[in-house]
Design an enzyme around this catalytic site. Structure first.
Site, PDB file in Angstrom:
ATOM      1  N   HIS A 164      -6.460 -24.590  -1.966  1.00  0.00           N
ATOM      2  CA  HIS A 164      -6.254 -23.508  -2.934  1.00  0.00           C
ATOM      3  C   HIS A 164      -5.161 -22.585  -2.431  1.00  0.00           C
ATOM      4  O   HIS A 164      -5.034 -22.377  -1.228  1.00  0.00           O
ATOM      5  CB  HIS A 164      -7.555 -22.724  -3.143  1.00  0.00           C
ATOM      6  CG  HIS A 164      -7.536 -21.926  -4.403  1.00  0.00           C
ATOM      7  ND1 HIS A 164      -6.958 -20.688  -4.479  1.00  0.00           N
ATOM      8  CD2 HIS A 164      -7.994 -22.223  -5.644  1.00  0.00           C
ATOM      9  CE1 HIS A 164      -7.074 -20.247  -5.729  1.00  0.00           C
ATOM     10  NE2 HIS A 164      -7.698 -21.160  -6.450  1.00  0.00           N
TER      11      HIS A 164
ATOM     12  N   ASP B 214     -12.053 -27.223  -9.386  1.00  0.00           N
ATOM     13  CA  ASP B 214     -11.885 -28.476 -10.140  1.00  0.00           C
ATOM     14  C   ASP B 214     -12.581 -29.667  -9.490  1.00  0.00           C
ATOM     15  O   ASP B 214     -12.730 -30.707 -10.111  1.00  0.00           O
ATOM     16  CB  ASP B 214     -10.391 -28.780 -10.310  1.00  0.00           C
ATOM     17  CG  ASP B 214      -9.701 -27.675 -11.067  1.00  0.00           C
ATOM     18  OD1 ASP B 214     -10.222 -27.294 -12.124  1.00  0.00           O
ATOM     19  OD2 ASP B 214      -8.667 -27.179 -10.597  1.00  0.00           O
TER      20      ASP B 214
HETATM   21  C1  LIG Z   1      -3.668 -25.742  -5.025  1.00  0.00           C
HETATM   22  C2  LIG Z   1      -2.507 -26.096  -4.105  1.00  0.00           C
HETATM   23  C3  LIG Z   1      -1.244 -26.319  -4.949  1.00  0.00           C
HETATM   24  C4  LIG Z   1      -2.284 -24.949  -3.138  1.00  0.00           C
HETATM   25  O1  LIG Z   1      -1.219 -25.336  -2.340  1.00  0.00           O
HETATM   26  P1  LIG Z   1      -0.611 -24.424  -1.198  1.00  0.00           P
HETATM   27  O2  LIG Z   1      -0.600 -23.004  -1.630  1.00  0.00           O
HETATM   28  O3  LIG Z   1       0.667 -25.043  -0.792  1.00  0.00           O
HETATM   29  O4  LIG Z   1      -1.692 -24.581  -0.078  1.00  0.00           O
HETATM   30  P2  LIG Z   1      -1.463 -24.417   1.447  1.00  0.00           P
HETATM   31  O5  LIG Z   1      -0.314 -23.491   1.739  1.00  0.00           O
HETATM   32  O6  LIG Z   1      -2.788 -24.070   2.002  1.00  0.00           O
HETATM   33  O7  LIG Z   1      -1.065 -25.881   1.911  1.00  0.00           O
HETATM   34  C5  LIG Z   1      -0.953 -26.137   3.270  1.00  0.00           C
HETATM   35  C6  LIG Z   1      -0.667 -27.585   3.488  1.00  0.00           C
HETATM   36  O8  LIG Z   1      -1.755 -28.334   3.024  1.00  0.00           O
HETATM   37  C7  LIG Z   1      -1.322 -29.333   2.126  1.00  0.00           C
HETATM   38  N1  LIG Z   1      -2.323 -29.467   1.068  1.00  0.00           N
HETATM   39  C8  LIG Z   1      -2.853 -28.487   0.323  1.00  0.00           C
HETATM   40  N2  LIG Z   1      -3.725 -28.983  -0.551  1.00  0.00           N
HETATM   41  C9  LIG Z   1      -3.749 -30.324  -0.334  1.00  0.00           C
HETATM   42  C10 LIG Z   1      -4.452 -31.388  -0.935  1.00  0.00           C
HETATM   43  N3  LIG Z   1      -5.285 -31.166  -1.939  1.00  0.00           N
HETATM   44  N4  LIG Z   1      -4.243 -32.629  -0.481  1.00  0.00           N
HETATM   45  C11 LIG Z   1      -3.393 -32.858   0.541  1.00  0.00           C
HETATM   46  N5  LIG Z   1      -2.683 -31.888   1.144  1.00  0.00           N
HETATM   47  C12 LIG Z   1      -2.863 -30.630   0.704  1.00  0.00           C
HETATM   48  C13 LIG Z   1      -0.032 -28.769   1.558  1.00  0.00           C
HETATM   49  O9  LIG Z   1       0.770 -29.815   1.033  1.00  0.00           O
HETATM   50  C14 LIG Z   1       0.564 -28.106   2.766  1.00  0.00           C
HETATM   51  O10 LIG Z   1       1.136 -29.112   3.582  1.00  0.00           O
HETATM   52  P3  LIG Z   1       2.444 -28.778   4.480  1.00  0.00           P
HETATM   53  O11 LIG Z   1       2.043 -27.635   5.348  1.00  0.00           O
HETATM   54  O12 LIG Z   1       2.690 -30.051   5.209  1.00  0.00           O
HETATM   55  O13 LIG Z   1       3.530 -28.413   3.503  1.00  0.00           O
HETATM   56  C15 LIG Z   1      -2.827 -27.368  -3.286  1.00  0.00           C
HETATM   57  O14 LIG Z   1      -3.957 -27.143  -2.503  1.00  0.00           O
HETATM   58  C16 LIG Z   1      -3.010 -28.584  -4.143  1.00  0.00           C
HETATM   59  O15 LIG Z   1      -2.026 -29.168  -4.597  1.00  0.00           O
HETATM   60  N6  LIG Z   1      -4.276 -28.991  -4.386  1.00  0.00           N
HETATM   61  C17 LIG Z   1      -4.538 -30.145  -5.244  1.00  0.00           C
HETATM   62  C18 LIG Z   1      -4.387 -29.762  -6.703  1.00  0.00           C
HETATM   63  C19 LIG Z   1      -5.518 -28.926  -7.174  1.00  0.00           C
HETATM   64  O16 LIG Z   1      -6.667 -29.184  -6.904  1.00  0.00           O
HETATM   65  N7  LIG Z   1      -5.173 -27.894  -7.954  1.00  0.00           N
HETATM   66  C20 LIG Z   1      -6.138 -26.978  -8.516  1.00  0.00           C
HETATM   67  C21 LIG Z   1      -6.083 -25.679  -7.818  1.00  0.00           C
HETATM   68  S1  LIG Z   1      -7.393 -24.615  -8.338  1.00  0.00           S
END
Ligand SMILES: CC(C)(COP(=O)(O)OP(=O)(O)OC[C@H]1O[C@@H](n2cnc3c(N)ncnc32)[C@H](O)[C@@H]1OP(=O)(O)O)[C@@H](O)C(=O)NCCC(=O)NCCS
Length: 394
Positions: A263, A320
């Site tokens: 998230h 989700d």
């Molecule tokens: C929601 C989301 C976009 C937030 O992303 P974010 O703000 O970049 O989150 P973070 O900064 O904590 O991410 C840190 C790392 O974890 C990775 N990461 C985060 N969520 C991940 C997931 N679900 N699967 C794999 N890797 C993930 C990111 O790619 C990032 O990697 P990096 O450091 O190598 O670039 C992301 O968690 C995601 O894409 N989740 C899946 C989609 C989803 O469930 N969306 C609904 C949100 S309510």
């Protein structure tokens, strides 16, 4: 090209762009508050109708106010015939989110107070949208499956009526209560992408329907509301418990995402996921089919283990993740999961649009107009010479 030295916050993570009185997300402690009230209390004591009133009005309703609000919602459930005509013209492959987004301007054309810009006129528009969106989602799901749409039943609650319009049969009270909780949990989440889109459009003085149509588009993306459908597709693709570990590690090792995990704001478990996990267990026990709950739990654990190994960090399920299996067990079609999110979030969107239009949390309304550094072609401050078409080469 101009040299840019300033470090930008691409994606606006943590950048405060406004004040709001509507909700607060404590990403460190995993707490979500609507208008001062913890969602953990709201899911125990409230209904979606009451929470919608709260979001729109900044206080819990009295018994009289709630009665009036509920009957206004019931009386606004019918949608204009034009909406059914539009849906019947569409190919049955049209995505339910596209249909929903496209139906919003049709509702606008039917609103007698479309350009009424008082707070009360906007409140009425909000009530109409909260009441009508479930009807559109349910009707499209039936029309595309060559079934007759089911007209709303005024005897049923908001949650019960949606499930009834979707399936054509009266839902059992436990499922209605579970679904009502899902609606409460999805109703509001501060400045997420779709709410920001809604507020940005509202800041131009566009009407409430225009802002809601924009928000619906933003919600459809898989990084936002669209994630719930993607989660279920992932569970179906994995299919069996013994495949979970290898599927998850391969996905993460290839740099892919596990949908429903992680998230942008919560650095601990999303409190909505905690509640939905409980609903998932109860549904599994009630239906006697624990497969989807067990699979969800196993994917969660495998993702956490592999993520820790790969990135040295923790990752938690978001709203989700468990809602996917919950909706699946309720018999809702996978591509209707995101529209179900929308029929709940409409209350939060409308509250934010009204707050934005009437500057209810800041000194005055302001048009959003961020800036960007230009990093394209540059030949000096007076721009590049214009080359006539006949003199251009690739
Ligand atoms: C929601 C989301 C976009 C937030 O992303 P974010 O703000 O970049 O989150 P973070 O900064 O904590 O991410 C840190 C790392 O974890 C990775 N990461 C985060 N969520 C991940 C997931 N679900 N699967 C794999 N890797 C993930 C990111 O790619 C990032 O990697 P990096 O450091 O190598 O670039 C992301 O968690 C995601 O894409 N989740 C899946 C989609 C989803 O469930 N969306 C609904 C949100 S309510």
């Amino acid at each position: 090209m101009k040299e840019i030295t300033e470090t930008k916050n691409i994606g606006l993570r943590g950048v405060k762009v406004a004040d709001t009185r509507i909700s607060d997300v404590d990403g460190e402690r995993g707490i979500l508050i609507y208008r001062g009230l913890n969602i953990c209390d709201l899911v125990v004591h409230s209904t979606f109708e009451e929470v919608s009133f709260l979001l729109l009005n900044d206080h819990l309703p009295t018994a009289e106010e709630l009665k009036r609000f509920q009957s206004e919602l019931v009386s606004e459930r019918e949608v204009p015939e034009a909406v059914y005509r539009f849906m019947k013209m569409m190919p049955n492959t049209s995505h339910p989110m596209d249909i929903l987004q496209a139906a919003v301007p049709i509702l606008a054309s039917d609103d007698p107070q479309l350009y009424g810009e008082s707070r009360n006129a906007n409140l009425k528009k909000a009530i109409r949208l909260i009441a009508k969106l479930p009807n559109i989602v349910a009707a499209w799901d039936r029309i595309r499956k060559r079934k007759k749409p089911v007209r709303p039943n005024p005897e049923l609650t908001h949650a019960g009526n949606f499930l009834y319009m979707l399936s054509g049969s009266l839902p059992d009270p436990e499922t209605v209560r579970d679904f009502d909780i899902c609606l409460i949990l999805h109703a509001e989440h501060s400045f997420n992408a779709s709410t920001f889109a809604a507020r940005e459009v509202a800041s131009t003085h566009a009407h409430l329907y225009a802002a809601v149509a924009a928000a619906t588009g933003a919600l459809s993306g898989e990084l936002h509301g669209g994630a719930n459908s993607e989660v279920m597709k992932m569970f179906l693709e994995i299919g069996e418990m013994h495949r979970v570990k290898s599927w998850v590690s391969e996905r993460l090792q290839k740099g892919g995402k596990i949908m429903g995990m992680g998230h942008a704001v919560y650095h601990t478990e999303d409190p909505r996921a905690t509640i939905l996990r409980e609903i998932c267990i109860q549904l599994a026990n009630r239906t006697g089919d624990r497969k989807w709950f067990e699979l969800t739990k196993t994917v969660e654990a495998a993702t956490q283990e592999e993520f820790k190994k790969l990135k040295g960090k923790e990752i938690f399920p978001n709203i989700d993740f468990y809602s996917a299996s919950v909706y699946y067990m309720m018999g809702i079609s996978i591509d209707v999961f995101t529209p179900v999110f929308a029929i709940s979030r409409i209350s939060g969107w409308a509250a934010h649009i009204i707050e934005e239009k009437f500057a209810e949390a800041q000194p005055k309304p302001e048009l959003y107009r961020p800036d960007a550094d230009y990093v394209g072609a540059y030949c000096g401050p007076q721009a590049c010479p214009y080359i006539p078409i006949e003199e251009r080469s690739k």
